[in-house]
Design a protein around this motif. Sequence first.
Motif, PDB file in Angstrom:
ATOM      1  N   ALA A  99       0.831  -1.206   0.000  1.00  0.00           N
ATOM      2  CA  ALA A  99       0.000   0.000   0.000  1.00  0.00           C
ATOM      3  C   ALA A  99       0.865   1.254   0.000  1.00  0.00           C
ATOM      4  CB  ALA A  99      -0.935  -0.004   1.206  1.00  0.00           C
ATOM      5  N   SER A 100       1.969   1.223   0.741  1.00  0.00           N
ATOM      6  CA  SER A 100       2.856   2.387   0.784  1.00  0.00           C
ATOM      7  C   SER A 100       3.509   2.621  -0.568  1.00  0.00           C
ATOM      8  CB  SER A 100       3.920   2.198   1.873  1.00  0.00           C
ATOM      9  OG  SER A 100       4.898   1.242   1.493  1.00  0.00           O
ATOM     10  N   ARG A 101       3.870   1.544  -1.265  1.00  0.00           N
ATOM     11  CA  ARG A 101       4.484   1.698  -2.579  1.00  0.00           C
ATOM     12  C   ARG A 101       3.487   2.278  -3.584  1.00  0.00           C
ATOM     13  NH1 ARG A 101       7.402  -2.953  -0.713  1.00  0.00           N
ATOM     14  NH2 ARG A 101       5.786  -4.414  -1.351  1.00  0.00           N
ATOM     15  N   ARG A 102       2.240   1.826  -3.510  1.00  0.00           N
ATOM     16  CA  ARG A 102       1.220   2.357  -4.413  1.00  0.00           C
ATOM     17  C   ARG A 102       0.946   3.827  -4.141  1.00  0.00           C
ATOM     18  NH1 ARG A 102      -3.388  -2.026  -6.095  1.00  0.00           N
ATOM     19  NH2 ARG A 102      -2.019  -3.800  -6.451  1.00  0.00           N
ATOM     20  N   LEU A 103       0.885   4.189  -2.877  1.00  0.00           N
ATOM     21  CA  LEU A 103       0.645   5.583  -2.523  1.00  0.00           C
ATOM     22  C   LEU A 103       1.755   6.471  -3.070  1.00  0.00           C
ATOM     23  CD1 LEU A 103      -0.913   7.771  -0.953  1.00  0.00           C
ATOM     24  CD2 LEU A 103       0.498   7.201   1.033  1.00  0.00           C
ATOM     25  N   PHE A 104       2.995   6.069  -2.887  1.00  0.00           N
ATOM     26  CA  PHE A 104       4.128   6.881  -3.346  1.00  0.00           C
ATOM     27  C   PHE A 104       4.139   6.974  -4.872  1.00  0.00           C
ATOM     28  CE2 PHE A 104       8.690   7.735  -4.137  1.00  0.00           C
ATOM     29  CZ  PHE A 104       8.834   8.862  -3.354  1.00  0.00           C
TER      30      PHE A 104
ATOM     31  N   ALA B 260       6.593  10.674   1.980  1.00  0.00           N
ATOM     32  CA  ALA B 260       8.003  10.290   1.967  1.00  0.00           C
ATOM     33  C   ALA B 260       8.134   8.776   1.862  1.00  0.00           C
ATOM     34  CB  ALA B 260       8.697  10.778   3.239  1.00  0.00           C
ATOM     35  N   ALA B 261       9.048   8.319   1.037  1.00  0.00           N
ATOM     36  CA  ALA B 261       9.300   6.888   0.879  1.00  0.00           C
ATOM     37  C   ALA B 261      10.280   6.410   1.946  1.00  0.00           C
ATOM     38  CB  ALA B 261       9.863   6.589  -0.502  1.00  0.00           C
ATOM     39  N   VAL B 262       9.925   5.342   2.642  1.00  0.00           N
ATOM     40  CA  VAL B 262      10.808   4.681   3.598  1.00  0.00           C
ATOM     41  C   VAL B 262      11.451   3.494   2.876  1.00  0.00           C
ATOM     42  CG1 VAL B 262      10.934   3.410   5.769  1.00  0.00           C
ATOM     43  CG2 VAL B 262       9.380   5.365   5.542  1.00  0.00           C
ATOM     44  N   THR B 263      12.774   3.429   2.896  1.00  0.00           N
ATOM     45  CA  THR B 263      13.478   2.375   2.161  1.00  0.00           C
ATOM     46  C   THR B 263      14.460   1.633   3.056  1.00  0.00           C
ATOM     47  OG1 THR B 263      15.118   4.005   1.411  1.00  0.00           O
ATOM     48  CG2 THR B 263      13.278   3.540  -0.069  1.00  0.00           C
ATOM     49  N   ASP B 264      14.808   0.411   2.617  1.00  0.00           N
ATOM     50  CA  ASP B 264      15.799  -0.380   3.353  1.00  0.00           C
ATOM     51  C   ASP B 264      17.195  -0.094   2.805  1.00  0.00           C
ATOM     52  OD1 ASP B 264      16.008  -1.796   0.960  1.00  0.00           O
ATOM     53  OD2 ASP B 264      14.882  -3.539   1.694  1.00  0.00           O
ATOM     54  N   LEU B 265      18.178  -0.834   3.292  1.00  0.00           N
ATOM     55  CA  LEU B 265      19.559  -0.585   2.892  1.00  0.00           C
ATOM     56  C   LEU B 265      19.779  -0.805   1.406  1.00  0.00           C
ATOM     57  CD1 LEU B 265      21.510  -2.191   5.878  1.00  0.00           C
ATOM     58  CD2 LEU B 265      21.288   0.248   5.350  1.00  0.00           C
ATOM     59  N   ALA B 266      18.977  -1.675   0.799  1.00  0.00           N
ATOM     60  CA  ALA B 266      19.113  -1.951  -0.633  1.00  0.00           C
ATOM     61  C   ALA B 266      18.337  -0.966  -1.498  1.00  0.00           C
ATOM     62  CB  ALA B 266      18.644  -3.375  -0.919  1.00  0.00           C
ATOM     63  N   GLY B 267      17.627  -0.029  -0.867  1.00  0.00           N
ATOM     64  CA  GLY B 267      16.867   0.950  -1.618  1.00  0.00           C
ATOM     65  C   GLY B 267      15.459   0.532  -1.952  1.00  0.00           C
ATOM     66  N   HIS B 268      15.001  -0.614  -1.433  1.00  0.00           N
ATOM     67  CA  HIS B 268      13.638  -1.070  -1.689  1.00  0.00           C
ATOM     68  C   HIS B 268      12.673  -0.362  -0.740  1.00  0.00           C
ATOM     69  CE1 HIS B 268      15.942  -4.867  -2.995  1.00  0.00           C
ATOM     70  NE2 HIS B 268      15.618  -4.172  -4.062  1.00  0.00           N
ATOM     71  N   GLN B 269      11.561   0.117  -1.277  1.00  0.00           N
ATOM     72  CA  GLN B 269      10.595   0.820  -0.438  1.00  0.00           C
ATOM     73  C   GLN B 269       9.832  -0.168   0.431  1.00  0.00           C
ATOM     74  OE1 GLN B 269       7.884   3.481  -2.429  1.00  0.00           O
ATOM     75  NE2 GLN B 269       6.746   3.921  -0.537  1.00  0.00           N
ATOM     76  N   THR B 270       9.845   0.094   1.733  1.00  0.00           N
ATOM     77  CA  THR B 270       9.155  -0.762   2.700  1.00  0.00           C
ATOM     78  C   THR B 270       7.996  -0.052   3.392  1.00  0.00           C
ATOM     79  OG1 THR B 270      10.603  -0.111   4.532  1.00  0.00           O
ATOM     80  CG2 THR B 270      11.325  -1.977   3.174  1.00  0.00           C
TER      81      THR B 270
ATOM     82  N   SER C 205      17.663  19.688  -3.457  1.00  0.00           N
ATOM     83  CA  SER C 205      18.457  18.740  -4.242  1.00  0.00           C
ATOM     84  C   SER C 205      18.589  17.429  -3.468  1.00  0.00           C
ATOM     85  CB  SER C 205      19.841  19.319  -4.531  1.00  0.00           C
ATOM     86  OG  SER C 205      20.546  19.546  -3.317  1.00  0.00           O
ATOM     87  N   GLY C 206      18.483  16.316  -4.185  1.00  0.00           N
ATOM     88  CA  GLY C 206      18.629  15.009  -3.551  1.00  0.00           C
ATOM     89  C   GLY C 206      17.464  14.596  -2.691  1.00  0.00           C
ATOM     90  N   THR C 207      16.274  15.138  -2.978  1.00  0.00           N
ATOM     91  CA  THR C 207      15.097  14.805  -2.157  1.00  0.00           C
ATOM     92  C   THR C 207      14.063  14.012  -2.957  1.00  0.00           C
ATOM     93  OG1 THR C 207      14.085  16.957  -2.650  1.00  0.00           O
ATOM     94  CG2 THR C 207      15.388  16.792  -0.623  1.00  0.00           C
ATOM     95  N   ALA C 208      14.533  13.101  -3.789  1.00  0.00           N
ATOM     96  CA  ALA C 208      13.612  12.276  -4.580  1.00  0.00           C
ATOM     97  C   ALA C 208      12.737  11.390  -3.702  1.00  0.00           C
ATOM     98  CB  ALA C 208      14.399  11.417  -5.568  1.00  0.00           C
ATOM     99  N   ALA C 209      13.126  11.197  -2.436  1.00  0.00           N
ATOM    100  CA  ALA C 209      12.314  10.388  -1.518  1.00  0.00           C
ATOM    101  C   ALA C 209      11.052  11.112  -1.088  1.00  0.00           C
ATOM    102  CB  ALA C 209      13.137  10.011  -0.290  1.00  0.00           C
ATOM    103  N   LEU C 210      10.898  12.381  -1.462  1.00  0.00           N
ATOM    104  CA  LEU C 210       9.720  13.169  -1.089  1.00  0.00           C
ATOM    105  C   LEU C 210       8.845  13.421  -2.310  1.00  0.00           C
ATOM    106  CD1 LEU C 210      11.347  15.889   1.203  1.00  0.00           C
ATOM    107  CD2 LEU C 210      10.397  13.673   1.873  1.00  0.00           C
ATOM    108  N   ARG C 211       7.532  13.281  -2.130  1.00  0.00           N
ATOM    109  CA  ARG C 211       6.571  13.589  -3.182  1.00  0.00           C
ATOM    110  C   ARG C 211       5.350  14.273  -2.571  1.00  0.00           C
ATOM    111  NH1 ARG C 211       6.482   8.372  -7.355  1.00  0.00           N
ATOM    112  NH2 ARG C 211       8.693   8.474  -7.927  1.00  0.00           N
TER     113      ARG C 211
END
Length: 347
Positions: free
Chosen positions: A127-132, A185-195, A156-162
Amino acid sequence: MPRHDASELAIRLGREAEAVCRHYLSSGHRAGRYWLVGDVQNNPGRSMFVRLIGPEGGKGAAGKWTDMATGEHGDLLDVIRETLGLVDFRDVAEEARRFLALPHPEPEKTRTPTGNTSSVASGSPEASRRLFAMAQPIRGTLAEIYLSGRAITSLSGTAALRFHPRCYYRPDERSPTEIRPALVAAVTDLAGHQTGAHRTWLAPDGSGKAAVETPRRAMGDLLGHGVRFGAADEVLAVGEGIESVLSPRQVLPRMPMLAALSAAHLAAILFPPSLRRLYVLCDRDPAGDGARDSLLTRAASFGIEAISLTPREGDFNDDLRRHGADALGAALKDQLRPEDARRFMEG
């Protein structure tokens, strides 16, 4: 009571973890897979988190809780004992059995979704991935206006925000769903996958947060992860709130940073394998102090140099707004390792 009976009661309570929290820890709220509250006595706050989902026993079991401000931990039997002020364990067990005999509503994850997520479970990582994905870049939106009002103008560098112009908001389970603009805001793990995702609902003109009781909420799998600005290598700065992290980034634009979203989650962030030095952006409050101390201890156990960065006011956004970027930059420069000041600061 025999030990196996106590263990069985704890397991049964864990199966109803969300219902237990709603009943005994009513000052808190659900955030993804956790219940956040101030402490085991049910005071308001966010430093204690209870696992709502997990195995029946062992590490990560449902119903296990930790208070990052004090280091206390336990299970839901301890919650019943502390919130009711019980002393004799037989009384605790009797109360637990009484509670388990009551009918309880289904947990949030099995209810009809109330967000902009169609058929996926409300509050889930999917659901969080769909929302983002449904949100848009923040340039030229109310989200940019909101951040500018917080003196955050370098994006700059704020692609995690929408920005989502019509993000669902539900005050509580008995109220109808509302539609409000939100910073997402997207929450991601160490590999960059949105959780997960974090939402800040905004006033209609972007002049501040929406006039609702809980204008900030998170969803998905949050523990250990965060909102990332830049890719961390050997150096990383971490803090609680998004604005508190973006504020030092106004004068440290090249330093990778992470917003953990709460004191409890700050204390539990996962470290990149290459990390050698960690800067902890502190908030001046008891929960922030506890999270800082816990994180510093954990970092040291991994051989990571950990350094606290302390604001003059309550947090670094307060410093930025009250004293300006130049003063904030000067104060941070005095607290950084000289090589990091040269590497990450402008000029």
